[in-house]
Design a protein around this motif. Structure first.
Motif, PDB file in Angstrom:
ATOM      1  N   SER A   1       0.839  -1.190   0.000  1.00  0.00           N
ATOM      2  CA  SER A   1       0.000   0.000   0.000  1.00  0.00           C
ATOM      3  C   SER A   1       0.880   1.248   0.000  1.00  0.00           C
ATOM      4  CB  SER A   1      -0.916  -0.010   1.223  1.00  0.00           C
ATOM      5  OG  SER A   1      -0.142  -0.107   2.400  1.00  0.00           O
ATOM      6  N   ALA A   2       0.227   2.415   0.025  1.00  0.00           N
ATOM      7  CA  ALA A   2       0.968   3.666   0.047  1.00  0.00           C
ATOM      8  C   ALA A   2       1.705   3.828   1.372  1.00  0.00           C
ATOM      9  CB  ALA A   2       0.005   4.831  -0.143  1.00  0.00           C
ATOM     10  N   PRO A   3       2.882   4.456   1.366  1.00  0.00           N
ATOM     11  CA  PRO A   3       3.591   4.688   2.627  1.00  0.00           C
ATOM     12  C   PRO A   3       2.841   5.691   3.487  1.00  0.00           C
ATOM     13  CG  PRO A   3       4.666   5.860   0.838  1.00  0.00           C
ATOM     14  CD  PRO A   3       3.606   5.009   0.208  1.00  0.00           C
ATOM     15  N   LYS A   4       2.965   5.547   4.804  1.00  0.00           N
ATOM     16  CA  LYS A   4       2.328   6.517   5.690  1.00  0.00           C
ATOM     17  C   LYS A   4       2.964   7.889   5.545  1.00  0.00           C
ATOM     18  CE  LYS A   4       0.606   3.260   9.139  1.00  0.00           C
ATOM     19  NZ  LYS A   4       0.613   2.844  10.565  1.00  0.00           N
ATOM     20  N   ASN A   5       4.286   7.909   5.370  1.00  0.00           N
ATOM     21  CA  ASN A   5       4.980   9.160   5.092  1.00  0.00           C
ATOM     22  C   ASN A   5       4.974   9.367   3.578  1.00  0.00           C
ATOM     23  OD1 ASN A   5       6.647  11.356   4.770  1.00  0.00           O
ATOM     24  ND2 ASN A   5       8.466  10.394   5.665  1.00  0.00           N
ATOM     25  N   LEU A   6       4.011  10.112   3.088  1.00  0.00           N
ATOM     26  CA  LEU A   6       3.838  10.236   1.645  1.00  0.00           C
ATOM     27  C   LEU A   6       4.971  10.993   0.965  1.00  0.00           C
ATOM     28  CD1 LEU A   6      -0.006  10.810   1.460  1.00  0.00           C
ATOM     29  CD2 LEU A   6       1.262   8.802   0.690  1.00  0.00           C
ATOM     30  N   ASP A   7       5.779  11.738   1.741  1.00  0.00           N
ATOM     31  CA  ASP A   7       6.936  12.402   1.139  1.00  0.00           C
ATOM     32  C   ASP A   7       7.929  11.391   0.583  1.00  0.00           C
ATOM     33  OD1 ASP A   7       6.085  14.972   1.482  1.00  0.00           O
ATOM     34  OD2 ASP A   7       7.255  15.355   3.303  1.00  0.00           O
ATOM     35  N   GLU A   8       7.970  10.186   1.152  1.00  0.00           N
ATOM     36  CA  GLU A   8       8.848   9.140   0.613  1.00  0.00           C
ATOM     37  C   GLU A   8       8.522   8.843  -0.838  1.00  0.00           C
ATOM     38  OE1 GLU A   8      10.308   5.780   3.341  1.00  0.00           O
ATOM     39  OE2 GLU A   8       8.218   6.081   3.951  1.00  0.00           O
ATOM     40  N   MET A   9       7.256   8.971  -1.200  1.00  0.00           N
ATOM     41  CA  MET A   9       6.803   8.771  -2.565  1.00  0.00           C
ATOM     42  C   MET A   9       6.858  10.062  -3.372  1.00  0.00           C
ATOM     43  SD  MET A   9       3.866   9.603  -4.535  1.00  0.00           S
ATOM     44  CE  MET A   9       2.795  10.084  -3.185  1.00  0.00           C
ATOM     45  N   LEU A  10       6.374  11.148  -2.783  1.00  0.00           N
ATOM     46  CA  LEU A  10       6.201  12.394  -3.530  1.00  0.00           C
ATOM     47  C   LEU A  10       7.518  12.981  -4.012  1.00  0.00           C
ATOM     48  CD1 LEU A  10       4.265  14.584  -4.515  1.00  0.00           C
ATOM     49  CD2 LEU A  10       4.503  15.688  -2.273  1.00  0.00           C
TER      50      LEU A  10
END
Length: 203
Positions: free
Chosen positions: A183-192
């Motif tokens: 699923s998406a990471p809780k810390n979305l900055d890791e993705m963004l």
């Protein structure tokens, strides 16, 4: 803005987020085999990328619009996806991508749809516990025509860890590990942060 588009496999839905200024291109994202685009990572990209000049489109595939709970076969997915992309793309660069099954569809169709890059928010390299059933060939398909590919992969992903994906993918595939499973990471900055850098490099 949501728009229904007819396809050979039934109507699909486009959620279109227009760019705020000069349009650099269009990012089109498909969803996974069991869900919709209402995932935190896709919604954040739809909020942020238009500020960077990227028109962003989240796709609800025809099987989802029809109310089915399980995705159709890969050939059927591809037949539904291609007219949705043709209807959604705008000026400038075209980036195809998505989460899980949506990433697989993007990889398979990037060539015929004349994409400039592929963005995988997670790539299901193999079914859980079955590494022998690898889908590495699909991930390699965009690289064979020289397209850059970014994969955001959870460190605990049962469909393939970042290390597994790196080992199976061509060198041209950039794999970014994040603190998540499938699923998406809780810390979305890791993705963004890596996604914005990847798009910036496209020029």
């Amino acid at each position: 803005m949501a728009t229904l588009i007819d396809t050979p496999t039934g109507p699909g839905r486009l959620h279109i987020y227009e760019s705020d200024g000069s349009e650099r291109g269009t990012v089109i994202l498909g969803h996974g085999a069991g869900g919709s685009q209402q995932t935190p990572d896709a919604l954040l990209l739809a909020e942020v990328l238009p500020r960077d000049g990227w028109r962003t489109v989240l796709v609800d595939m025809p099987w989802r619009v029809a109310g089915r709970k399980v995705a159709t076969s890969p050939p059927t997915l591809d037949r539904g996806w291609q007219p949705l992309v043709e209807a959604a793309k705008g000026e400038g660069r075209l980036v195809l991508g998505g989460r899980s099954a949506g990433a697989r569809v993007a990889c398979r169709t990037a060539g015929p749809l004349r994409a400039d890059a592929v963005l995988c928010l997670s790539f299901p390299l193999h079914p859980p516990g079955k590494p022998e059933r690898s889908r590495a060939e699909e991930l390699a398909t965009p690289c064979e025509i020289g397209l850059p590919v970014l994969v955001i992969q959870g460190r605990r992903d049962p469909f393939g860890t970042p290390e597994e994906v790196r080992a199976a993918a061509p060198d041209a595939v950039d794999v970014v590990p994040v603190s998540a499973a499938h699923s998406a990471p809780k810390n979305l900055d890791e993705m963004l942060i890596p996604v914005r850098a990847f798009l910036a490099d496209l020029g």
